[in-house]
Design an enzyme around this catalytic site. Structure first.
Site, PDB file in Angstrom:
ATOM      1  N   LEU A  70      11.109 -20.745  -4.180  1.00 18.68           N
ATOM      2  CA  LEU A  70      10.213 -19.754  -3.573  1.00 18.68           C
ATOM      3  C   LEU A  70       8.879 -19.814  -4.308  1.00 18.68           C
ATOM      4  CD1 LEU A  70       9.743 -17.170  -1.753  1.00 18.68           C
ATOM      5  CD2 LEU A  70      10.518 -15.845  -3.706  1.00 18.68           C
ATOM      6  N   ASP A  72       0.841  -1.205   0.000  1.00 22.82           N
ATOM      7  CA  ASP A  72       0.000   0.000   0.000  1.00 22.82           C
ATOM      8  C   ASP A  72       0.873   1.252   0.000  1.00 22.82           C
ATOM      9  OD1 ASP A  72      -2.320   1.435  -0.033  1.00 22.82           O
ATOM     10  OD2 ASP A  72      -2.810   1.140   2.088  1.00 22.82           O
ATOM     11  N   HIS A 132       2.599   3.122  -9.054  1.00 25.65           N
ATOM     12  CA  HIS A 132       2.457   1.685  -9.347  1.00 25.65           C
ATOM     13  C   HIS A 132       3.669   1.184 -10.150  1.00 25.65           C
ATOM     14  CE1 HIS A 132      -1.412   1.861  -7.577  1.00 25.65           C
ATOM     15  NE2 HIS A 132      -2.000   2.508  -8.573  1.00 25.65           N
TER      16      HIS A 132
HETATM   17  C1  FPP Z   1      -1.824   0.075  -3.324  1.00 23.51           C
HETATM   18  O1  FPP Z   1      -1.404   1.399  -3.409  1.00 23.51           O
HETATM   19  C2  FPP Z   1      -1.360  -0.686  -4.461  1.00 23.51           C
HETATM   20  C3  FPP Z   1      -2.172  -1.289  -5.397  1.00 23.51           C
HETATM   21  C4  FPP Z   1      -3.628  -1.243  -5.379  1.00 23.51           C
HETATM   22  C5  FPP Z   1      -1.603  -2.007  -6.524  1.00 23.51           C
HETATM   23  C6  FPP Z   1      -0.332  -2.768  -6.256  1.00 23.51           C
HETATM   24  C7  FPP Z   1       0.286  -3.048  -7.562  1.00 23.51           C
HETATM   25  C8  FPP Z   1       1.605  -3.017  -7.831  1.00 23.51           C
HETATM   26  C9  FPP Z   1       2.672  -2.826  -6.809  1.00 23.51           C
HETATM   27  C10 FPP Z   1       2.064  -3.191  -9.215  1.00 23.51           C
HETATM   28  C11 FPP Z   1       1.605  -4.426  -9.927  1.00 23.51           C
HETATM   29  C12 FPP Z   1       2.061  -5.661  -9.287  1.00 23.51           C
HETATM   30  C13 FPP Z   1       2.538  -6.752  -9.932  1.00 23.51           C
HETATM   31  C14 FPP Z   1       2.774  -7.971  -9.151  1.00 23.51           C
HETATM   32  C15 FPP Z   1       2.852  -6.735 -11.358  1.00 23.51           C
HETATM   33  P1  FPP Z   1      -2.515   2.528  -3.475  1.00 23.51           P
HETATM   34  O2  FPP Z   1      -2.711   2.912  -4.894  1.00 23.51           O
HETATM   35  O3  FPP Z   1      -3.743   2.073  -2.750  1.00 23.51           O
HETATM   36  O4  FPP Z   1      -1.799   3.688  -2.696  1.00 23.51           O
HETATM   37  P2  FPP Z   1      -2.506   4.838  -1.825  1.00 23.51           P
HETATM   38  O5  FPP Z   1      -3.159   4.158  -0.666  1.00 23.51           O
HETATM   39  O6  FPP Z   1      -1.343   5.691  -1.420  1.00 23.51           O
HETATM   40  O7  FPP Z   1      -3.470   5.546  -2.731  1.00 23.51           O
END
Ligand code: FPP
Length: 252
Positions: free
Chosen positions: A135, A24, A41
């Site tokens: 893993l 997050d 992201h």
């Molecule tokens: C949360 O941050 C993150 C996500 C909803 C997406 C996580 C995805 C990735 C790290 C990239 C894709 C992953 C792979 C495995 C290819 P948020 O957007 O909720 O952050 P915020 O709370 O600060 O708004």
């Protein structure tokens, strides 16, 4: 099948055998830098790479990452599309490297909602790495803990229709093989980055006795030192699984 934490006492090692992470803070990381949320992201994918490597080196056997929840479809269309594109690009680019590292890739969640090309890529990447065992990397995509329990119940009843007339026979042992992560032990350690302290419909069944660790660090900044700090904290935890401290001391 691995032992259930509510039915047997799992082994406790210095390094978690199974680490589950809610990644997050990507959006806030980007906003702080006056960048579009999607830039967070993109950086988040680099962190995924780093974390996979560090966990491999530290001896973690199962690493589970919450990439996209059932509820993330509520985000702006542009952000959802970018996340899907990132997912496809990462799979295409990283599978060879993961394979060389001995990583067995699993993608769990309701994949029927994804476009067919992405579903094919996912299945091909899983097949390619299926024989690996160093893993086990699980990406939870369009995943929700409640969805998982419901799909497991449906599949259990399809496979064993006689259980519908014998509700007393429905127990943990009957349901567990149908959960989407039946191949893994329950997580020993859960980490959520980004400062929020909640489970957000992640592995709600499997987290029953997991140690929960929360850090303010945003996911794009999360690094090897942060992982080691979490592991250090984990080592200090007394995992009682319902027993008293005295019982624990006498069984040691
Ligand atoms: C949360 O941050 C993150 C996500 C909803 C997406 C996580 C995805 C990735 C790290 C990239 C894709 C992953 C792979 C495995 C290819 P948020 O957007 O909720 O952050 P915020 O709370 O600060 O708004």
């Amino acid at each position: 099948m691995h032992a259930s934490s509510t039915l047997a006492i799992p082994e406790h090692a210095a390094v978690p055998r199974h680490l589950a992470i809610i990644m997050d803070g990507n959006g806030r990381w980007a906003t702080q830098r006056f960048l579009p949320r999607t830039a967070g992201h993109v950086r988040g994918v680099q962190t995924v790479r780093r974390v996979v490597e560090v966990c491999g080196r530290r001896g973690v056997r199962y690493l589970t990452l919450f990439a996209f929840s059932s509820e993330n479809w509520r985000r702006p269309q542009e952000e959802v599309s970018l996340l899907m594109r990132l997912f496809v690009q990462t799979l295409e680019k990283e599978v060879d490297k993961l394979n060389a590292q001995g990583v067995c890739l699993h993608v769990v969640g309701d994949l029927t909602a994804f476009e067919p090309r992405l579903q094919e890529l996912i299945r091909a990447a899983e097949a390619r790495t299926a024989a690996n065992d160093a893993l086990h990397l699980t990406i939870c995509a369009n995943y929700g803990g409640r969805w998982d329990i419901l799909q497991a119940t449906r599949r259990m009843l399809q496979a064993r229709p006689e259980l519908a007339n014998d509700p007393q026979a429905i127990n943990e042992t009957a349901l567990a093989p149908y959960l989407s992560m039946a191949y893994a032990p329950e997580p020993d350690l859960f980490i959520r980055t980004g400062g929020e302290q909640r489970i957000s419909n992640f592995l709600i069944w499997q987290l029953a006795y997991t140690e929960l660790y929360f850090t303010d660090r945003y996911w794009p900044d999360f690094n090897a030192r942060d992982i080691d700090a979490a592991f250090e904290w984990y080592r200090t935890r007394e995992r009682r699984f319902g027993r008293t401290s005295e019982q624990l001391a006498s069984s040691a």
